[in-house]
Design a protein around this motif. Structure first.
Motif, PDB file in Angstrom:
ATOM      1  N   SER A 111       0.873  -1.164   0.000  1.00 53.98           N
ATOM      2  CA  SER A 111       0.000   0.000   0.000  1.00 53.98           C
ATOM      3  C   SER A 111       0.913   1.216   0.000  1.00 53.98           C
ATOM      4  O   SER A 111       1.386   1.644   1.046  1.00 53.98           O
ATOM      5  CB  SER A 111      -0.898   0.001   1.235  1.00 53.98           C
ATOM      6  N   CYS A 112       1.228   1.735  -1.178  1.00 55.90           N
ATOM      7  CA  CYS A 112       2.176   2.847  -1.337  1.00 55.90           C
ATOM      8  C   CYS A 112       1.461   4.042  -1.934  1.00 55.90           C
ATOM      9  O   CYS A 112       1.260   4.109  -3.144  1.00 55.90           O
ATOM     10  CB  CYS A 112       3.335   2.430  -2.237  1.00 55.90           C
ATOM     11  N   LYS A 113       1.067   4.978  -1.095  1.00 61.19           N
ATOM     12  CA  LYS A 113       0.378   6.174  -1.559  1.00 61.19           C
ATOM     13  C   LYS A 113       1.315   7.363  -1.424  1.00 61.19           C
ATOM     14  O   LYS A 113       2.013   7.500  -0.433  1.00 61.19           O
ATOM     15  CB  LYS A 113      -0.895   6.383  -0.760  1.00 61.19           C
ATOM     16  N   HIS A 114       1.312   8.224  -2.451  1.00 63.04           N
ATOM     17  CA  HIS A 114       2.215   9.363  -2.483  1.00 63.04           C
ATOM     18  C   HIS A 114       1.487  10.613  -2.961  1.00 63.04           C
ATOM     19  O   HIS A 114       0.593  10.533  -3.788  1.00 63.04           O
ATOM     20  CB  HIS A 114       3.384   9.092  -3.442  1.00 63.04           C
ATOM     21  N   HIS A 115       1.914  11.742  -2.432  1.00 62.14           N
ATOM     22  CA  HIS A 115       1.424  13.046  -2.874  1.00 62.14           C
ATOM     23  C   HIS A 115       2.496  13.616  -3.779  1.00 62.14           C
ATOM     24  O   HIS A 115       3.633  13.836  -3.354  1.00 62.14           O
ATOM     25  CB  HIS A 115       1.193  13.944  -1.657  1.00 62.14           C
ATOM     26  N   ALA A 116       2.167  13.831  -5.045  1.00 62.39           N
ATOM     27  CA  ALA A 116       3.121  14.356  -6.015  1.00 62.39           C
ATOM     28  C   ALA A 116       2.682  15.746  -6.465  1.00 62.39           C
ATOM     29  O   ALA A 116       1.495  16.003  -6.635  1.00 62.39           O
ATOM     30  CB  ALA A 116       3.217  13.430  -7.222  1.00 62.39           C
ATOM     31  N   VAL A 117       3.661  16.634  -6.644  1.00 63.64           N
ATOM     32  CA  VAL A 117       3.404  17.985  -7.125  1.00 63.64           C
ATOM     33  C   VAL A 117       4.415  18.272  -8.229  1.00 63.64           C
ATOM     34  O   VAL A 117       5.599  18.009  -8.065  1.00 63.64           O
ATOM     35  CB  VAL A 117       3.580  19.039  -6.004  1.00 63.64           C
ATOM     36  N   SER A 139      11.883  19.728 -15.305  1.00 69.43           N
ATOM     37  CA  SER A 139      12.533  18.450 -15.036  1.00 69.43           C
ATOM     38  C   SER A 139      12.335  17.965 -13.604  1.00 69.43           C
ATOM     39  O   SER A 139      12.560  16.796 -13.309  1.00 69.43           O
ATOM     40  CB  SER A 139      14.026  18.555 -15.337  1.00 69.43           C
ATOM     41  N   SER A 140      11.902  18.815 -12.705  1.00 67.36           N
ATOM     42  CA  SER A 140      11.780  18.426 -11.301  1.00 67.36           C
ATOM     43  C   SER A 140      10.327  18.215 -10.891  1.00 67.36           C
ATOM     44  O   SER A 140       9.399  18.675 -11.544  1.00 67.36           O
ATOM     45  CB  SER A 140      12.403  19.503 -10.414  1.00 67.36           C
ATOM     46  N   HIS A 141      10.167  17.480  -9.794  1.00 67.85           N
ATOM     47  CA  HIS A 141       8.865  17.293  -9.167  1.00 67.85           C
ATOM     48  C   HIS A 141       9.087  16.955  -7.700  1.00 67.85           C
ATOM     49  O   HIS A 141      10.198  16.625  -7.299  1.00 67.85           O
ATOM     50  CB  HIS A 141       8.036  16.212  -9.869  1.00 67.85           C
ATOM     51  N   SER A 142       8.050  17.050  -6.914  1.00 61.13           N
ATOM     52  CA  SER A 142       8.122  16.754  -5.489  1.00 61.13           C
ATOM     53  C   SER A 142       7.194  15.594  -5.185  1.00 61.13           C
ATOM     54  O   SER A 142       6.060  15.559  -5.660  1.00 61.13           O
ATOM     55  CB  SER A 142       7.683  17.987  -4.698  1.00 61.13           C
ATOM     56  N   VAL A 143       7.682  14.641  -4.403  1.00 61.89           N
ATOM     57  CA  VAL A 143       6.866  13.492  -4.015  1.00 61.89           C
ATOM     58  C   VAL A 143       7.075  13.248  -2.524  1.00 61.89           C
ATOM     59  O   VAL A 143       8.201  13.273  -2.040  1.00 61.89           O
ATOM     60  CB  VAL A 143       7.268  12.217  -4.792  1.00 61.89           C
ATOM     61  N   SER A 144       5.977  13.028  -1.808  1.00 67.08           N
ATOM     62  CA  SER A 144       6.074  12.658  -0.394  1.00 67.08           C
ATOM     63  C   SER A 144       5.101  11.533  -0.108  1.00 67.08           C
ATOM     64  O   SER A 144       4.035  11.447  -0.714  1.00 67.08           O
ATOM     65  CB  SER A 144       5.787  13.863   0.503  1.00 67.08           C
ATOM     66  N   SER A 145       5.493  10.670   0.798  1.00 62.51           N
ATOM     67  CA  SER A 145       4.648   9.551   1.183  1.00 62.51           C
ATOM     68  C   SER A 145       3.537  10.049   2.098  1.00 62.51           C
ATOM     69  O   SER A 145       3.754  10.932   2.921  1.00 62.51           O
ATOM     70  CB  SER A 145       5.481   8.496   1.915  1.00 62.51           C
TER      71      SER A 145
END
Length: 130
Positions: free
Chosen positions: A12-18, A105-111
């Motif tokens: 169960s791997c949920k991430h918030h990506a921006v 080229s960049s993005h932000s991801v957090s669990s």
């Protein structure tokens, strides 16, 4: 908590990506935002991950994704950014005139495993009112 599984992994791997358009230009307007959402859902379906929630603002996109460890969140976000950039620039010619490339080229991801899923979902839903 609901888990996904395949032959060898239960997770169960949920991430918030921006992520943002190139130079943070506010170009996700006038139907571009809706088309971006459609393309992102197509990519998720093709690659086998889920987009739980998504909100496109004029200058950035928030997504709540569930991608297994074998696919990897980086690969999922990279594919969404690449496909949306290509398809949006083909479908909206004014984007090509406005900026040299759509995706940065960049993005932000957090669990989001530590936070209740409802809280993360509500945070993304409320982005338009911020």
């Amino acid at each position: 908590m609901k888990c996904k599984s395949n032959d060898s992994v239960v997770c169960s791997c949920k991430h918030h990506a921006v992520f943002c358009p190139k130079c943070r230009r506010p170009v996700l307007v006038d139907g571009v935002d809706e088309r971006l959402k459609e393309i992102a859902l197509e990519v998720a379906d093709e690659m086998g991950f889920d987009i739980i929630e998504m909100e496109a603002m004029p200058g950035h996109v928030h997504m709540l994704l569930e991608a297994g460890p074998q696919l990897g969140i980086h690969r999922a976000v990279k594919r969404i950014k690449g496909r949306t950039s290509h398809d949006l620039r083909a479908g909206f010619p004014w984007l090509r005139a406005r900026i040299p490339a759509l995706r940065a080229s960049s993005h932000s991801v957090s669990s989001v495993e530590g936070a209740p899923l409802a809280v993360a979902r509500q945070c993304i839903e409320n982005q338009k009112s911020v």
